[in-house]
Motif scaffolding. Sequence first.
Motif, PDB file in Angstrom:
ATOM      1  N   GLY A 173       0.770  -1.218   0.000  1.00 13.59           N
ATOM      2  CA  GLY A 173       0.000   0.000   0.000  1.00 13.59           C
ATOM      3  C   GLY A 173       0.809   1.279   0.000  1.00 13.59           C
ATOM      4  N   PHE A 174       2.110   1.196  -0.295  1.00 10.18           N
ATOM      5  CA  PHE A 174       2.969   2.383  -0.238  1.00 10.18           C
ATOM      6  C   PHE A 174       3.179   3.032  -1.596  1.00 10.18           C
ATOM      7  CE2 PHE A 174       5.578  -1.302  -1.085  1.00 10.18           C
ATOM      8  CZ  PHE A 174       6.366  -0.873  -2.147  1.00 10.18           C
ATOM      9  N   LEU A 175       2.754   2.382  -2.670  1.00 18.87           N
ATOM     10  CA  LEU A 175       3.157   2.820  -3.998  1.00 18.87           C
ATOM     11  C   LEU A 175       2.583   4.184  -4.353  1.00 18.87           C
ATOM     12  CD1 LEU A 175       4.945   1.814  -6.268  1.00 18.87           C
ATOM     13  CD2 LEU A 175       2.934   0.853  -7.361  1.00 18.87           C
ATOM     14  N   GLY A 176       1.390   4.495  -3.864  1.00 17.27           N
ATOM     15  CA  GLY A 176       0.817   5.798  -4.170  1.00 17.27           C
ATOM     16  C   GLY A 176       1.718   6.930  -3.729  1.00 17.27           C
ATOM     17  N   GLY A 177       2.279   6.814  -2.542  1.00 19.09           N
ATOM     18  CA  GLY A 177       3.205   7.828  -2.057  1.00 19.09           C
ATOM     19  C   GLY A 177       4.457   7.914  -2.908  1.00 19.09           C
ATOM     20  N   GLU A 178       4.952   6.768  -3.386  1.00 16.88           N
ATOM     21  CA  GLU A 178       6.130   6.763  -4.244  1.00 16.88           C
ATOM     22  C   GLU A 178       5.851   7.483  -5.565  1.00 16.88           C
ATOM     23  OE1 GLU A 178       9.209   5.506  -3.536  1.00 16.88           O
ATOM     24  OE2 GLU A 178       8.467   5.171  -1.498  1.00 16.88           O
ATOM     25  N   VAL A 179       4.679   7.220  -6.148  1.00 17.87           N
ATOM     26  CA  VAL A 179       4.339   7.868  -7.422  1.00 17.87           C
ATOM     27  C   VAL A 179       4.228   9.375  -7.232  1.00 17.87           C
ATOM     28  CG1 VAL A 179       2.575   8.049  -9.227  1.00 17.87           C
ATOM     29  CG2 VAL A 179       3.206   5.803  -8.323  1.00 17.87           C
ATOM     30  N   ARG A 180       3.579   9.788  -6.164  1.00 19.43           N
ATOM     31  CA  ARG A 180       3.460  11.227  -5.907  1.00 19.43           C
ATOM     32  C   ARG A 180       4.831  11.873  -5.704  1.00 19.43           C
ATOM     33  NH1 ARG A 180      -1.326   9.261  -3.476  1.00 19.43           N
ATOM     34  NH2 ARG A 180      -0.269   8.780  -1.509  1.00 19.43           N
ATOM     35  N   ALA A 181       5.717  11.200  -4.976  1.00 15.07           N
ATOM     36  CA  ALA A 181       7.052  11.744  -4.750  1.00 15.07           C
ATOM     37  C   ALA A 181       7.843  11.837  -6.057  1.00 15.07           C
ATOM     38  CB  ALA A 181       7.802  10.875  -3.734  1.00 15.07           C
ATOM     39  N   LEU A 182       7.713  10.843  -6.924  1.00 15.58           N
ATOM     40  CA  LEU A 182       8.420  10.872  -8.203  1.00 15.58           C
ATOM     41  C   LEU A 182       7.895  11.989  -9.099  1.00 15.58           C
ATOM     42  CD1 LEU A 182       8.651   7.033  -8.819  1.00 15.58           C
ATOM     43  CD2 LEU A 182      10.612   8.585  -8.654  1.00 15.58           C
ATOM     44  N   GLN A 183       6.589  12.196  -9.102  1.00 15.97           N
ATOM     45  CA  GLN A 183       6.050  13.298  -9.901  1.00 15.97           C
ATOM     46  C   GLN A 183       6.481  14.647  -9.335  1.00 15.97           C
ATOM     47  OE1 GLN A 183       1.782  12.741 -10.421  1.00 15.97           O
ATOM     48  NE2 GLN A 183       2.169  11.600 -12.300  1.00 15.97           N
ATOM     49  N   GLU A 184       6.551  14.747  -8.023  1.00 17.11           N
ATOM     50  CA  GLU A 184       7.041  15.986  -7.406  1.00 17.11           C
ATOM     51  C   GLU A 184       8.483  16.256  -7.843  1.00 17.11           C
ATOM     52  OE1 GLU A 184       7.208  19.416  -5.178  1.00 17.11           O
ATOM     53  OE2 GLU A 184       5.410  18.179  -5.406  1.00 17.11           O
ATOM     54  N   ALA A 185       9.316  15.206  -7.837  1.00 19.55           N
ATOM     55  CA  ALA A 185      10.713  15.371  -8.222  1.00 19.55           C
ATOM     56  C   ALA A 185      10.859  15.720  -9.699  1.00 19.55           C
ATOM     57  CB  ALA A 185      11.488  14.092  -7.912  1.00 19.55           C
ATOM     58  N   ALA A 186      10.010  15.125 -10.541  1.00 16.79           N
ATOM     59  CA  ALA A 186      10.149  15.323 -11.987  1.00 16.79           C
ATOM     60  C   ALA A 186       9.477  16.602 -12.475  1.00 16.79           C
ATOM     61  CB  ALA A 186       9.568  14.119 -12.728  1.00 16.79           C
ATOM     62  N   PHE A 187       8.317  16.920 -11.917  1.00 11.26           N
ATOM     63  CA  PHE A 187       7.499  17.997 -12.474  1.00 11.26           C
ATOM     64  C   PHE A 187       7.152  19.093 -11.474  1.00 11.26           C
ATOM     65  CE2 PHE A 187       6.061  13.926 -14.497  1.00 11.26           C
ATOM     66  CZ  PHE A 187       6.775  14.082 -15.681  1.00 11.26           C
ATOM     67  N   GLY A 188       7.541  18.900 -10.221  1.00 10.24           N
ATOM     68  CA  GLY A 188       7.223  19.896  -9.206  1.00 10.24           C
ATOM     69  C   GLY A 188       5.856  19.755  -8.595  1.00 10.24           C
ATOM     70  N   GLY A 189       5.111  18.702  -8.960  1.00 10.05           N
ATOM     71  CA  GLY A 189       3.783  18.495  -8.400  1.00 10.05           C
ATOM     72  C   GLY A 189       3.063  17.382  -9.130  1.00 10.05           C
ATOM     73  N   PRO A 190       1.818  17.095  -8.743  1.00 10.55           N
ATOM     74  CA  PRO A 190       1.076  15.985  -9.336  1.00 10.55           C
ATOM     75  C   PRO A 190       0.752  16.230 -10.803  1.00 10.55           C
ATOM     76  CG  PRO A 190      -0.342  17.266  -7.881  1.00 10.55           C
ATOM     77  CD  PRO A 190       1.049  17.783  -7.690  1.00 10.55           C
ATOM     78  N   ARG A 191       0.656  15.140 -11.534  1.00  5.45           N
ATOM     79  CA  ARG A 191       0.313  15.189 -12.951  1.00  5.45           C
ATOM     80  C   ARG A 191      -0.613  14.028 -13.282  1.00  5.45           C
ATOM     81  NH1 ARG A 191       2.514  19.342 -12.454  1.00  5.45           N
ATOM     82  NH2 ARG A 191       4.033  20.404 -13.817  1.00  5.45           N
ATOM     83  N   GLY A 192      -1.631  14.309 -14.070  1.00  9.58           N
ATOM     84  CA  GLY A 192      -2.455  13.266 -14.646  1.00  9.58           C
ATOM     85  C   GLY A 192      -3.506  12.707 -13.707  1.00  9.58           C
TER      86      GLY A 192
END
Length: 305
Positions: free
Chosen positions: A208-227
């Motif tokens: 159940g941790f993957l959602g947080g990982e995806v959000r963190a990766l989008q923050e690192a790549a784009f500065g915030g959530p995408r899609g």
Amino acid sequence: MNAPDLERLRPRLPSPLEPVEDERFARHGLTLLLKRDDLIHPDLPGNKWRKLALNLRAAEGRPVLTFGGAYSNHLRATAAAGRLLGFPTIGVVRGDELAGRPLNPSLARCAADGMRLLFVDRAAYRAKHEPAVLAGLLERAPGAPGDVYVVPEGGSNALAVEGCAELGRELAGGADVAAVACGTGGTLAGLAAGFPGPVLGVPVLRGGFLGGEVRALQEAAFGGPRGDWRLDERFHCGGYARTTPELDAFADAFGARHGLAIERLYVAKLLHGLVTLAEEGAFAPGTRIAAVVTGSPEPQADSSR
């Protein structure tokens, strides 16, 4: 140093988008499409190419150190890239009990491609992001530590996410919903950023941790959530690198029906999840669903991310 010319590898891009006739979708008014990322390159297939390409340019020919389990697709792809493009690679392998034993086929392939393998115990592997642990690993790598480019486990970082956004852009206009199996979350994070419609992620491990990982990766790549993305956690079959007789039977039947060998630990779980969701009425009639085929089956079960 100069960035390697990745076009020398002649990747097949965009990868094909192939419709498949399957009554389990057709009877609900749905169309299943397979996004054949497994055909991008024979040695760097699927999301491995998309995650590594920008990282290899950033490395500029320096040695690349990365991480994986004993059957890691990511380690194999990195080692192959090193051989094909002429840069050193170092693979940090989870499990010091493997040191001194004969290499399994996956690690033997890495070694044959010139990768130096460093075996570490599982505690050290879990702590690999801590500065002191990483510094110790870099000291064991050939060359000066400051010259080594580090790629995280599974290749998932901001550059990988940016690379995977192109996958979403390739699917725009060709599908209404995109779906992908998830290990570390990098492919989903990028796919959702590039695709204009809903994206489904099917985790292949529990927790159940993957959602947080995806959000963190989008923050690192784009500065915030995408899609517009979501996860369905029901199809991991008990955890990472685990399958069931039912999943094996499903994959065999799907492959026989459509003339395609199905990789078990990611692609089979994704397709099984989509069949289940279609039967549950999760998609409106008329929906075109693109399932991303991220890799091909290996002779032995793969136990890495």
